[in-house]
Write a protein that holds these residues in place. Structure first.
Motif, mmCIF file in Angstrom:
data_model
loop_
_atom_site.group_PDB
_atom_site.id
_atom_site.type_symbol
_atom_site.label_atom_id
_atom_site.label_comp_id
_atom_site.label_asym_id
_atom_site.label_seq_id
_atom_site.Cartn_x
_atom_site.Cartn_y
_atom_site.Cartn_z
ATOM 1 N N VAL A 298 0.790 -1.282 -0.056
ATOM 2 C CA VAL A 298 -0.024 -0.016 -0.096
ATOM 3 C C VAL A 298 0.887 1.239 0.022
ATOM 4 N N LEU A 299 0.733 1.965 -0.995
ATOM 5 C CA LEU A 299 1.428 3.445 -1.238
ATOM 6 C C LEU A 299 0.470 4.529 -0.883
ATOM 7 N N ASP A 300 1.380 5.629 -0.773
ATOM 8 C CA ASP A 300 0.480 6.752 -0.609
ATOM 9 C C ASP A 300 0.211 7.409 -2.146
ATOM 10 N N GLY A 301 -0.618 7.190 -2.702
ATOM 11 C CA GLY A 301 -1.025 7.597 -4.046
ATOM 12 C C GLY A 301 -0.636 9.071 -4.462
ATOM 13 N N SER A 302 -0.718 9.734 -3.627
ATOM 14 C CA SER A 302 -0.135 11.271 -3.744
ATOM 15 C C SER A 302 1.173 11.354 -4.059
ATOM 16 N N TYR A 303 1.901 10.632 -3.151
ATOM 17 C CA TYR A 303 3.331 10.600 -3.280
ATOM 18 C C TYR A 303 3.933 9.820 -4.482
ATOM 19 N N LEU A 304 3.094 8.804 -5.006
ATOM 20 C CA LEU A 304 3.529 8.146 -6.128
ATOM 21 C C LEU A 304 3.407 8.890 -7.299
ATOM 22 N N ASP A 305 2.413 9.798 -7.352
ATOM 23 C CA ASP A 305 2.020 10.743 -8.613
ATOM 24 C C ASP A 305 3.077 11.840 -8.538
ATOM 25 N N LEU A 306 3.588 12.134 -7.313
ATOM 26 C CA LEU A 306 4.698 13.408 -7.256
ATOM 27 C C LEU A 306 6.007 12.781 -7.690
ATOM 28 N N ILE A 307 6.200 11.434 -7.342
ATOM 29 C CA ILE A 307 7.429 11.012 -7.863
ATOM 30 C C ILE A 307 7.349 11.046 -9.298
ATOM 31 N N ILE A 308 6.257 10.441 -10.060
ATOM 32 C CA ILE A 308 6.379 10.263 -11.248
ATOM 33 C C ILE A 308 6.219 11.776 -12.164
ATOM 34 N N GLN A 309 5.642 12.507 -11.462
ATOM 35 C CA GLN A 309 5.471 13.914 -12.317
ATOM 36 C C GLN A 309 6.786 14.761 -12.081
ATOM 37 N N ASN A 310 7.514 14.512 -10.880
ATOM 38 C CA ASN A 310 8.898 15.032 -10.801
ATOM 39 C C ASN A 310 9.714 14.735 -11.701
ATOM 40 N N TYR A 311 9.744 13.240 -12.131
ATOM 41 C CA TYR A 311 10.509 12.733 -13.138
ATOM 42 C C TYR A 311 10.003 13.248 -14.488
ATOM 43 N N ILE B 37 13.072 6.000 -13.248
ATOM 44 C CA ILE B 37 12.939 6.959 -12.174
ATOM 45 C C ILE B 37 14.164 7.049 -11.311
ATOM 46 N N ASN B 38 14.661 5.729 -11.245
ATOM 47 C CA ASN B 38 16.168 5.514 -10.435
ATOM 48 C C ASN B 38 17.216 6.147 -11.202
ATOM 49 N N GLN B 39 17.400 6.301 -12.448
ATOM 50 C CA GLN B 39 18.525 7.073 -12.968
ATOM 51 C C GLN B 39 18.340 8.493 -12.749
ATOM 52 N N PHE B 40 17.209 8.889 -12.531
ATOM 53 C CA PHE B 40 16.898 10.373 -12.206
ATOM 54 C C PHE B 40 17.275 10.838 -10.770
ATOM 55 N N VAL B 41 17.814 12.051 -10.612
ATOM 56 C CA VAL B 41 17.893 12.634 -9.148
ATOM 57 C C VAL B 41 16.877 13.364 -9.033
ATOM 58 N N PRO B 42 16.103 12.812 -7.981
ATOM 59 C CA PRO B 42 14.727 13.914 -7.858
ATOM 60 C C PRO B 42 15.206 15.012 -6.937
ATOM 61 N N ILE C 159 11.724 9.714 -0.245
ATOM 62 C CA ILE C 159 10.359 8.857 -0.466
ATOM 63 C C ILE C 159 10.444 8.200 -1.880
ATOM 64 N N THR C 160 11.376 8.716 -2.791
ATOM 65 C CA THR C 160 11.569 7.996 -4.076
ATOM 66 C C THR C 160 12.194 6.931 -3.941
ATOM 67 N N ALA C 161 13.201 6.732 -3.346
ATOM 68 C CA ALA C 161 14.133 5.573 -3.074
ATOM 69 C C ALA C 161 13.374 4.409 -2.161
ATOM 70 N N GLU C 162 12.557 4.759 -1.390
ATOM 71 C CA GLU C 162 11.748 3.719 -0.589
ATOM 72 C C GLU C 162 10.449 3.355 -1.365
ATOM 73 N N TYR C 163 10.167 4.093 -2.242
ATOM 74 C CA TYR C 163 8.809 3.503 -3.037
ATOM 75 C C TYR C 163 9.255 2.837 -4.397
ATOM 76 N N THR C 164 10.458 3.240 -4.903
ATOM 77 C CA THR C 164 10.910 2.403 -6.088
ATOM 78 C C THR C 164 11.360 1.088 -5.662
ATOM 79 N N SER C 165 11.953 1.092 -4.335
ATOM 80 C CA SER C 165 12.488 -0.220 -3.733
ATOM 81 C C SER C 165 11.533 -1.147 -3.536
#
Length: 149
Positions: free
Chosen positions: A48-61, A110-115, A122-128
């Motif tokens: 279970v992830l926080d959907g808003s954080y997942l959206d932020l990670i993707i949009q940041n990328y 996403i992991n090749q990109f530095v957020p 958060i990005t490291a934890e979610y992608t892991s």
């Protein structure tokens, strides 16, 4: 975790829950949870992830690493998020199937990109955790599903 919607019962065996109660409303992820699961022995093994954080990670990328000419070859998972179609609108708890290899390709990009600094941890934890559930699903020769609350 059990969810009942329109008298239909959905049961999830939570492997990991990365949501936290909102300091304003007290509801985890303000009710915007993303459930990723695969089936093992008739159980929905769920992240279970926080959907808003997942959206932020993707949009940041997408906002900080792409040029218009590189959009078309992006994995479907990233394009659907950006276009608000497919999984990004998956509000049915029966689940929307996610292509595991496509999600892993998205995670790799996403992991090749530095957020931005505030999003690094958060990005490291979610992608892991997403990589882990993808690999578990593959190990059990199971499909991966997603539902957004």
């Amino acid at each position: 975790m059990d969810i009942i919607i329109n008298r239909e019962h959905f049961s999830f065996f939570i492997l990991k829950n990365l949501t936290a109660p909102c300091p304003q409303c007290g509801i985890p992820a303000c009710g915007r949870e993303d459930f990723f699961w695969y089936n093992e022995a008739e159980k929905r093994m769920t992240l279970v992830l926080d959907g808003s954080y997942l959206d932020l990670i993707i949009q940041n990328y997408l906002n900080n690493s792409l040029e218009k000419t590189t959009y078309t070859p992006l994995p479907k998972f990233l394009r659907e998020s950006n276009e608000c179609i497919g999984w990004s609108e998956a509000d049915d708890f029966r689940g929307t199937e996610i292509d595991i290899d496509d999600l892993l390709a998205s995670i790799e990009l996403i992991n090749q990109f530095v957020p931005e600094n505030w999003l690094k941890e958060i990005t490291a934890e979610y992608t892991s955790e997403l990589s882990a559930i993808c690999n578990h699903a593959k190990r059990f020769n199971s499909k991966l599903f997603l539902a957004r609350s």
